[in-house]
Design a protein around this motif. Structure first.
Motif, short mmCIF file in Angstrom:
data_model
loop_
_atom_site.label_atom_id
_atom_site.label_comp_id
_atom_site.label_asym_id
_atom_site.label_seq_id
_atom_site.Cartn_x
_atom_site.Cartn_y
_atom_site.Cartn_z
N GLN A 1 -7.24 -10.54 15.58
CA GLN A 1 -6.24 -9.48 15.75
C GLN A 1 -5.63 -9.09 14.41
O GLN A 1 -5.50 -7.91 14.09
N LYS A 2 -5.27 -10.10 13.61
CA LYS A 2 -4.69 -9.79 12.29
C LYS A 2 -5.68 -9.08 11.39
O LYS A 2 -5.33 -8.14 10.67
N MET A 3 -6.93 -9.54 11.42
CA MET A 3 -7.94 -8.88 10.60
C MET A 3 -8.13 -7.44 11.05
O MET A 3 -8.29 -6.54 10.23
N GLY A 4 -8.06 -7.22 12.34
CA GLY A 4 -8.17 -5.87 12.88
C GLY A 4 -7.03 -4.98 12.38
O GLY A 4 -7.23 -3.82 12.02
N MET A 5 -5.82 -5.56 12.32
CA MET A 5 -4.67 -4.79 11.82
C MET A 5 -4.85 -4.45 10.34
O MET A 5 -4.50 -3.34 9.91
N LEU A 6 -5.41 -5.38 9.59
CA LEU A 6 -5.67 -5.10 8.17
C LEU A 6 -6.73 -4.02 8.03
O LEU A 6 -6.61 -3.11 7.20
N LYS A 7 -7.78 -4.09 8.86
CA LYS A 7 -8.81 -3.05 8.83
C LYS A 7 -8.19 -1.68 9.16
O LYS A 7 -8.54 -0.68 8.56
N ASP A 8 -7.25 -1.67 10.11
CA ASP A 8 -6.59 -0.42 10.48
C ASP A 8 -5.80 0.17 9.32
O ASP A 8 -5.61 1.39 9.25
N LEU A 9 -5.33 -0.69 8.41
CA LEU A 9 -4.64 -0.18 7.22
C LEU A 9 -5.63 0.47 6.26
O LEU A 9 -5.24 1.20 5.37
N GLY A 10 -6.92 0.18 6.44
CA GLY A 10 -7.94 0.80 5.60
C GLY A 10 -8.48 -0.11 4.51
O GLY A 10 -9.33 0.30 3.73
N ILE B 1 0.84 -1.21 0.00
CA ILE B 1 0.00 0.00 0.00
C ILE B 1 0.87 1.25 0.00
O ILE B 1 0.67 2.18 -0.78
N LYS B 2 1.88 1.24 0.87
CA LYS B 2 2.77 2.41 0.99
C LYS B 2 3.55 2.64 -0.29
O LYS B 2 3.65 3.76 -0.78
N ARG B 3 4.11 1.54 -0.81
CA ARG B 3 4.97 1.67 -1.98
C ARG B 3 4.21 2.21 -3.18
O ARG B 3 4.72 3.03 -3.94
N THR B 4 2.98 1.73 -3.37
CA THR B 4 2.22 2.14 -4.54
C THR B 4 1.41 3.41 -4.29
O THR B 4 1.02 4.09 -5.23
N GLY B 5 1.16 3.71 -3.04
CA GLY B 5 0.40 4.92 -2.71
C GLY B 5 -1.08 4.84 -3.04
O GLY B 5 -1.72 5.87 -3.27
N ILE B 6 -1.66 3.63 -3.07
CA ILE B 6 -3.09 3.49 -3.37
C ILE B 6 -3.95 3.99 -2.23
O ILE B 6 -3.48 4.10 -1.09
N ARG B 7 -5.25 4.28 -2.56
CA ARG B 7 -6.19 4.48 -1.46
C ARG B 7 -6.55 3.08 -0.99
O ARG B 7 -7.01 2.24 -1.78
N PRO B 8 -6.30 2.77 0.30
CA PRO B 8 -6.45 1.40 0.77
C PRO B 8 -7.87 0.85 0.64
O PRO B 8 -8.05 -0.35 0.48
N GLN B 9 -8.86 1.74 0.64
CA GLN B 9 -10.26 1.29 0.50
C GLN B 9 -10.48 0.54 -0.81
O GLN B 9 -11.41 -0.26 -0.92
N GLY B 10 -9.65 0.85 -1.80
CA GLY B 10 -9.81 0.19 -3.10
C GLY B 10 -9.34 -1.26 -3.09
O GLY B 10 -9.67 -2.02 -3.99
N LEU B 11 -8.59 -1.62 -2.09
CA LEU B 11 -8.08 -2.99 -2.02
C LEU B 11 -8.97 -3.83 -1.12
O LEU B 11 -9.19 -3.50 0.04
N LYS B 12 -9.48 -4.92 -1.71
CA LYS B 12 -10.35 -5.81 -0.94
C LYS B 12 -9.63 -7.15 -0.82
O LYS B 12 -9.13 -7.68 -1.81
N LEU B 13 -9.53 -7.67 0.39
CA LEU B 13 -8.89 -8.97 0.56
C LEU B 13 -9.97 -10.02 0.78
O LEU B 13 -10.83 -9.86 1.66
N GLU B 14 -9.94 -11.07 -0.03
CA GLU B 14 -10.90 -12.16 0.12
C GLU B 14 -10.27 -13.28 0.93
O GLU B 14 -9.36 -13.96 0.46
N LEU B 15 -10.75 -13.45 2.13
CA LEU B 15 -10.25 -14.48 3.03
C LEU B 15 -11.21 -15.65 3.02
O LEU B 15 -12.38 -15.50 2.70
N THR B 16 -10.71 -16.82 3.38
CA THR B 16 -11.60 -17.99 3.34
C THR B 16 -11.93 -18.47 4.74
O THR B 16 -11.21 -18.21 5.71
#
Ligand code: C2E
Ligand code: CA
Ligand code: CA
Ligand code: CA
Length: 279
Positions: free
Chosen positions: A164-173, A136-151
């Motif tokens: 906890q990990k999912m919470g950290m990902l949510k904190d990234l936006g 996210i940082k390297r590319t400078g995207i708006r994090p809301q545009g990135l959706k992670l599909e977890l199983t």
């Protein structure tokens, strides 16, 4: 089945060890394919009730020099077995981020999201959150545009760590979706503890939604569950207008499937984005 304690037992893995057999030849070829940059990402549109494309799912293909375009079912299990899903998955994630950057310039694509599939193996890696953050940082995207599909299989792990990990990902936006929902056996009590944005109804249920009363009931229940937890619902594998209408009547918000478009190479997707898809 084994009891792991009241708060951890959320999902039974169906004989994973028996079904996952390492394929050494594919593993070697995969490693070479990564080195030779033989992978490509195709994008399948996700549409809303109005038939407008709101985002795409990134689906990886292997452009094999002899076999041609190889579908993920033939190599993702081996990639997971050999650990090569880590570099492959990171490559898909970075490609998606770079695509979001490329789309940010133009009004018709700036608000599109890209959904990226994340294997349980990747998610479990201790540096997974850091790797997402760096992309996210390297590319400078708006994090809301990135959706992670977890199983759902992640729910077999220790819930505290997963949450906890999912919470950290949510904190990234970033946006979090639970993929293939209904295939495993996650309980309501598990689900409501997860910081999710979206549930995806697996295409196996969608396929028979008009003919199999059980699948219709499951789809209805998933949509009702999602609504009660304030989650968006995406139906995957929508092939007919009747399936789309049935699901829409049940309250499904978003649709993905051959009715609208298959996963497309970038150029074909960009052509299609210029006109709205039929609703
Ligand atoms: P998935 O995440 O459940 O993706 C949906 C699959 O359904 C895709 O297959 C898609 O092309 C297919 N599909 C879409 N619309 C329809 C439809 O209307 N009818 C039918 N019958 N099928 C439809 P695909 O591309 O072969 O991918 C298969 C699986 O491979 C994906 O299932 C996902 O689990 C995995 N996968 C794909 N790309 C990646 C990746 O980059 N990383 C990881 N970890 N897994 C991936
Ligand atoms: Ca998916
Ligand atoms: Ca699926
Ligand atoms: Ca069925």
């Amino acid at each position: 089945a084994k009891a792991l304690g009241r708060n951890t037992l959320c999902y039974f893995a169906p004989d994973m060890l028996a079904t996952v057999t390492a394929n050494a030849a594919v593993g070697i070829a995969l490693r070479e394919g990564l080195r030779e940059k033989q992978f490509v990402v195709h994008y399948q549109p996700q549409v809303n009730l109005q038939g407008l494309v709101t985002g795409v799912e990134a689906l990886v293909r292997w452009n094999h020099p002899e076999k041609g375009l190889v579908m993920p079912a033939a190599f993702i299990p081996v990639a997971e077995d050999t650990g090569l899903i880590l570099p492959l998955g990171m490559w898909v994630l970075e490609t998606a981020c770079e695509q979001l950057v490329a789309w940010a310039d133009s009004a018709e694509t700036a608000n599109l999201s890209i959904a990226v599939n994340v294997s349980a193996y990747q998610f479990r890696h201790p540096n997974f959150v850091d790797m997402v953050m760096s992309a996210i940082k390297r590319t400078g995207i708006r994090p809301q545009g990135l959706k992670l599909e977890l199983t759902e299989s992640l729910l077999a792990d220790r819930m505290e760590i997963t949450i906890q990990k999912m919470g950290m990902l949510k904190d990234l936006g970033v946006t979090l979706a639970l993929d293939d929902f209904g295939v495993g056996y996650s309980s309501l009590s598990c689900l409501k503890r997860l910081p999710l944005d979206q549930l995806k109804i697996d295409k196996d249920f969608v396929a028979d939604v008009l003919t199999d009363p059980n699948d219709a009931a499951i789809s209805r229940a998933i949509i009702a569950l999602a609504q009660s937890l304030n989650l968006q619902v995406v139906a995957e594998g929508v092939e007919t207008q009747e399936q789309r209408d049935f699901l829409a009547n049940q309250g499904c918000d978003q649709f993905q499937g051959y009715l609208f478009a298959p996963a497309l190479p970038l150029e074909a997707l960009e052509l299609l984005l210029r006109k709205p898809l039929a609703d």
